[in-house]
Design a protein around this motif. Structure first.
Motif, PDB file in Angstrom:
ATOM      1  N   ALA A  50      17.013  47.049  22.078  1.00  0.00           N
ATOM      2  CA  ALA A  50      16.560  48.173  21.251  1.00  0.00           C
ATOM      3  C   ALA A  50      17.285  49.466  21.621  1.00  0.00           C
ATOM      4  CB  ALA A  50      15.048  48.351  21.382  1.00  0.00           C
ATOM      5  N   GLU A  51      17.672  49.617  22.892  1.00  0.00           N
ATOM      6  CA  GLU A  51      18.443  50.807  23.280  1.00  0.00           C
ATOM      7  C   GLU A  51      19.830  50.783  22.621  1.00  0.00           C
ATOM      8  OE1 GLU A  51      17.621  53.590  25.061  1.00  0.00           O
ATOM      9  OE2 GLU A  51      15.565  52.952  25.432  1.00  0.00           O
ATOM     10  N   GLU A  52      20.386  49.577  22.431  1.00  0.00           N
ATOM     11  CA  GLU A  52      21.676  49.503  21.704  1.00  0.00           C
ATOM     12  C   GLU A  52      21.489  49.943  20.260  1.00  0.00           C
ATOM     13  OE1 GLU A  52      24.391  46.278  22.171  1.00  0.00           O
ATOM     14  OE2 GLU A  52      23.607  45.762  24.151  1.00  0.00           O
ATOM     15  N   ILE A  53      20.393  49.502  19.652  1.00  0.00           N
ATOM     16  CA  ILE A  53      20.128  49.915  18.267  1.00  0.00           C
ATOM     17  C   ILE A  53      19.888  51.427  18.213  1.00  0.00           C
ATOM     18  CG2 ILE A  53      18.568  49.655  16.282  1.00  0.00           C
ATOM     19  CD1 ILE A  53      18.084  46.748  17.233  1.00  0.00           C
ATOM     20  N   ARG A  54      19.263  51.988  19.260  1.00  0.00           N
ATOM     21  CA  ARG A  54      19.018  53.436  19.305  1.00  0.00           C
ATOM     22  C   ARG A  54      20.301  54.238  19.056  1.00  0.00           C
ATOM     23  NH1 ARG A  54      15.210  57.085  21.777  1.00  0.00           N
ATOM     24  NH2 ARG A  54      16.215  59.080  22.084  1.00  0.00           N
ATOM     25  N   ARG A  55      21.375  53.811  19.706  1.00  0.00           N
ATOM     26  CA  ARG A  55      22.635  54.545  19.512  1.00  0.00           C
ATOM     27  C   ARG A  55      23.078  54.485  18.056  1.00  0.00           C
ATOM     28  NH1 ARG A  55      23.385  52.862  24.682  1.00  0.00           N
ATOM     29  NH2 ARG A  55      24.295  50.855  24.144  1.00  0.00           N
ATOM     30  N   LEU A  56      22.903  53.345  17.437  1.00  0.00           N
ATOM     31  CA  LEU A  56      23.322  53.204  16.037  1.00  0.00           C
ATOM     32  C   LEU A  56      22.551  54.142  15.118  1.00  0.00           C
ATOM     33  CD1 LEU A  56      23.513  49.313  15.668  1.00  0.00           C
ATOM     34  CD2 LEU A  56      25.421  50.913  15.890  1.00  0.00           C
ATOM     35  N   VAL A  57      21.242  54.313  15.367  1.00  0.00           N
ATOM     36  CA  VAL A  57      20.427  55.094  14.431  1.00  0.00           C
ATOM     37  C   VAL A  57      20.375  56.586  14.740  1.00  0.00           C
ATOM     38  CG1 VAL A  57      18.983  53.269  13.496  1.00  0.00           C
ATOM     39  CG2 VAL A  57      18.306  54.359  15.633  1.00  0.00           C
ATOM     40  N   LEU A  72      15.019  48.813   8.401  1.00  0.00           N
ATOM     41  CA  LEU A  72      15.361  47.517   9.008  1.00  0.00           C
ATOM     42  C   LEU A  72      15.793  47.694  10.465  1.00  0.00           C
ATOM     43  CD1 LEU A  72      17.248  46.034   5.951  1.00  0.00           C
ATOM     44  CD2 LEU A  72      15.094  45.175   6.902  1.00  0.00           C
ATOM     45  N   LEU A  73      16.599  48.710  10.745  1.00  0.00           N
ATOM     46  CA  LEU A  73      17.097  48.907  12.111  1.00  0.00           C
ATOM     47  C   LEU A  73      15.970  49.314  13.062  1.00  0.00           C
ATOM     48  CD1 LEU A  73      20.455  50.734  11.313  1.00  0.00           C
ATOM     49  CD2 LEU A  73      20.239  48.463  12.345  1.00  0.00           C
ATOM     50  N   THR A  98       3.934  54.564  25.013  1.00  0.00           N
ATOM     51  CA  THR A  98       5.216  54.666  24.326  1.00  0.00           C
ATOM     52  C   THR A  98       5.377  56.015  23.632  1.00  0.00           C
ATOM     53  OG1 THR A  98       6.746  53.602  22.776  1.00  0.00           O
ATOM     54  CG2 THR A  98       4.411  53.511  22.188  1.00  0.00           C
ATOM     55  N   ASP A  99       6.559  56.587  23.827  1.00  0.00           N
ATOM     56  CA  ASP A  99       6.971  57.818  23.160  1.00  0.00           C
ATOM     57  C   ASP A  99       7.496  57.375  21.790  1.00  0.00           C
ATOM     58  OD1 ASP A  99       8.233  60.141  22.355  1.00  0.00           O
ATOM     59  OD2 ASP A  99       9.435  60.368  24.175  1.00  0.00           O
ATOM     60  N   ARG A 100       6.659  57.471  20.782  1.00  0.00           N
ATOM     61  CA  ARG A 100       6.856  57.025  19.389  1.00  0.00           C
ATOM     62  C   ARG A 100       6.640  55.527  19.221  1.00  0.00           C
ATOM     63  NH1 ARG A 100       8.552  61.078  16.273  1.00  0.00           N
ATOM     64  NH2 ARG A 100       9.964  62.665  17.067  1.00  0.00           N
ATOM     65  N   PHE A 101       6.093  55.197  18.049  1.00  0.00           N
ATOM     66  CA  PHE A 101       5.943  53.791  17.635  1.00  0.00           C
ATOM     67  C   PHE A 101       5.995  53.772  16.107  1.00  0.00           C
ATOM     68  CE2 PHE A 101       3.421  49.736  17.189  1.00  0.00           C
ATOM     69  CZ  PHE A 101       4.288  48.922  17.895  1.00  0.00           C
ATOM     70  N   ALA A 102       5.271  52.880  15.475  1.00  0.00           N
ATOM     71  CA  ALA A 102       5.436  52.656  14.033  1.00  0.00           C
ATOM     72  C   ALA A 102       5.088  53.870  13.171  1.00  0.00           C
ATOM     73  CB  ALA A 102       4.588  51.456  13.606  1.00  0.00           C
ATOM     74  N   ASP A 103       4.217  54.751  13.651  1.00  0.00           N
ATOM     75  CA  ASP A 103       3.896  55.945  12.846  1.00  0.00           C
ATOM     76  C   ASP A 103       5.159  56.765  12.565  1.00  0.00           C
ATOM     77  OD1 ASP A 103       1.164  55.333  12.727  1.00  0.00           O
ATOM     78  OD2 ASP A 103       0.758  56.396  14.604  1.00  0.00           O
ATOM     79  N   SER A 104       6.100  56.757  13.512  1.00  0.00           N
ATOM     80  CA  SER A 104       7.347  57.491  13.277  1.00  0.00           C
ATOM     81  C   SER A 104       8.119  56.899  12.096  1.00  0.00           C
ATOM     82  CB  SER A 104       8.229  57.468  14.531  1.00  0.00           C
ATOM     83  OG  SER A 104       7.729  58.358  15.512  1.00  0.00           O
ATOM     84  N   THR A 105       8.137  55.588  11.994  1.00  0.00           N
ATOM     85  CA  THR A 105       8.839  54.967  10.854  1.00  0.00           C
ATOM     86  C   THR A 105       8.086  55.251   9.556  1.00  0.00           C
ATOM     87  OG1 THR A 105       9.385  53.202  12.399  1.00  0.00           O
ATOM     88  CG2 THR A 105       9.984  52.848  10.099  1.00  0.00           C
ATOM     89  N   LEU A 123       7.015  45.624   5.881  1.00  0.00           N
ATOM     90  CA  LEU A 123       7.857  45.073   6.950  1.00  0.00           C
ATOM     91  C   LEU A 123       7.111  45.101   8.293  1.00  0.00           C
ATOM     92  CD1 LEU A 123      10.654  43.841   7.202  1.00  0.00           C
ATOM     93  CD2 LEU A 123      11.523  46.096   7.837  1.00  0.00           C
ATOM     94  N   HIS A 124       6.325  46.159   8.500  1.00  0.00           N
ATOM     95  CA  HIS A 124       5.520  46.255   9.725  1.00  0.00           C
ATOM     96  C   HIS A 124       4.537  45.083   9.804  1.00  0.00           C
ATOM     97  CE1 HIS A 124       3.392  48.219  13.059  1.00  0.00           C
ATOM     98  NE2 HIS A 124       2.276  47.899  12.437  1.00  0.00           N
ATOM     99  N   ALA A 125       3.859  44.807   8.688  1.00  0.00           N
ATOM    100  CA  ALA A 125       2.885  43.709   8.687  1.00  0.00           C
ATOM    101  C   ALA A 125       3.574  42.377   8.979  1.00  0.00           C
ATOM    102  CB  ALA A 125       2.163  43.656   7.335  1.00  0.00           C
ATOM    103  N   LEU A 126       4.771  42.220   8.431  1.00  0.00           N
ATOM    104  CA  LEU A 126       5.501  40.960   8.587  1.00  0.00           C
ATOM    105  C   LEU A 126       6.057  40.785   9.996  1.00  0.00           C
ATOM    106  CD1 LEU A 126       6.456  38.640   6.675  1.00  0.00           C
ATOM    107  CD2 LEU A 126       8.551  39.974   6.315  1.00  0.00           C
TER     108      LEU A 126
END
Ligand code: TYD
Length: 210
Positions: A50-57, A72-73, A98-105, A123-126
């Motif tokens: 997830a830290e690798e994805i962090r850089r992408l986003v 999706l990311l 956790t510093d942020r979770f699904a509410d941020s999305t 997507l969250h439910a799935l």
């Protein structure tokens, strides 16, 4: 999360510059000083994948990804964070902060570029299907928050680049989320000295944890 013996899952949310990262850390310190086993983590990130994805986003041009691709990311990052970090810690009886979770999305991807909230929720439910037991929403004037966030000047400024009108919408959005999920949400006035904010949060968390 429901099921067998488990710890407690606490999230911190708020606009950029609200001080939630500091408050998450202070709560972790306080609970650890009481001898509790705490895992302090963050999103996007919190596991190596997830830290690798962090850089992408978070780095690069604000138009780099569409809102749909971001959903999706961020959800992919969250799924890895859940599998590798959050769930194992909860199963071991630990407290996860956790510093942020699904509410941020729900907000950053759900309302900033059109109404995509339903897509986020489906997507969250799935793929995730888990909510925190307790969510602290650190409320803050959007202008003050943005000034603080910009003063930090990192490379991770894709979302800060959206500007103050968006920060104001995000603030309203977080308050609306608190009303939507009243059982787990607590709105905290972040415009006070950080120790006062931390003391209020610690009192509430201790009350819930027992
Ligand atoms: P964060 O590291 O918490 O930054 P800050 O401390 O400045 O609040 O989050 C980085 C950015 O990622 C932030 O602008 C919000 C954004 N974000 C999303 O857009 N969607 C998400 O699902 C998450 C978790 C964060």
């Amino acid at each position: 999360m429901s099921g067998a013996a488990r710890g407690a899952f606490i999230s911190f949310e708020g606009i950029d510059g609200s001080g939630k990262s500091t408050q998450a850390r202070l709560l972790a310190d306080t609970l650890r000083a009481q001898g509790r086993d705490v895992v302090l983590t963050r999103e996007p990130g919190g596991s190596p994948g997830a830290e690798e994805i962090r850089r992408l986003v978070l780095e690069g041009d604000p138009d780099r990804w569409s809102a749909e691709t971001e959903i999706l990311l961020f959800t992919a990052a969250r799924r890895d964070h859940l599998e590798k970090t959050i769930r194992p810690a909860l199963v071991a009886g630990k407290i996860v902060i956790t510093d942020r979770f699904a509410d941020s999305t729900r907000l950053y991807q759900g309302i900033t570029r059109g109404d995509l909230r339903e897509t986020v929720d489906r997507l969250h439910a799935l793929m995730i299907g888990v909510e925190p037991d307790l969510t602290f929403i650190i409320d803050m004037d959007p202008g003050v928050g943005l000034a603080r966030a910009l003063a930090r000047k990192g490379t991770e400024e894709r979302f800060e680049a959206f500007g103050e009108p968006m920060q104001a919408r995000m603030r309203a959005g977080f308050l609306a989320l608190a009303a939507e999920f009243p059982a787990r949400s607590v709105v905290i006035d972040g415009a006070r000295p950080k120790d006062a904010v931390a003391a209020e949060i610690a009192g509430i968390a201790e009350g819930r944890l027992g």
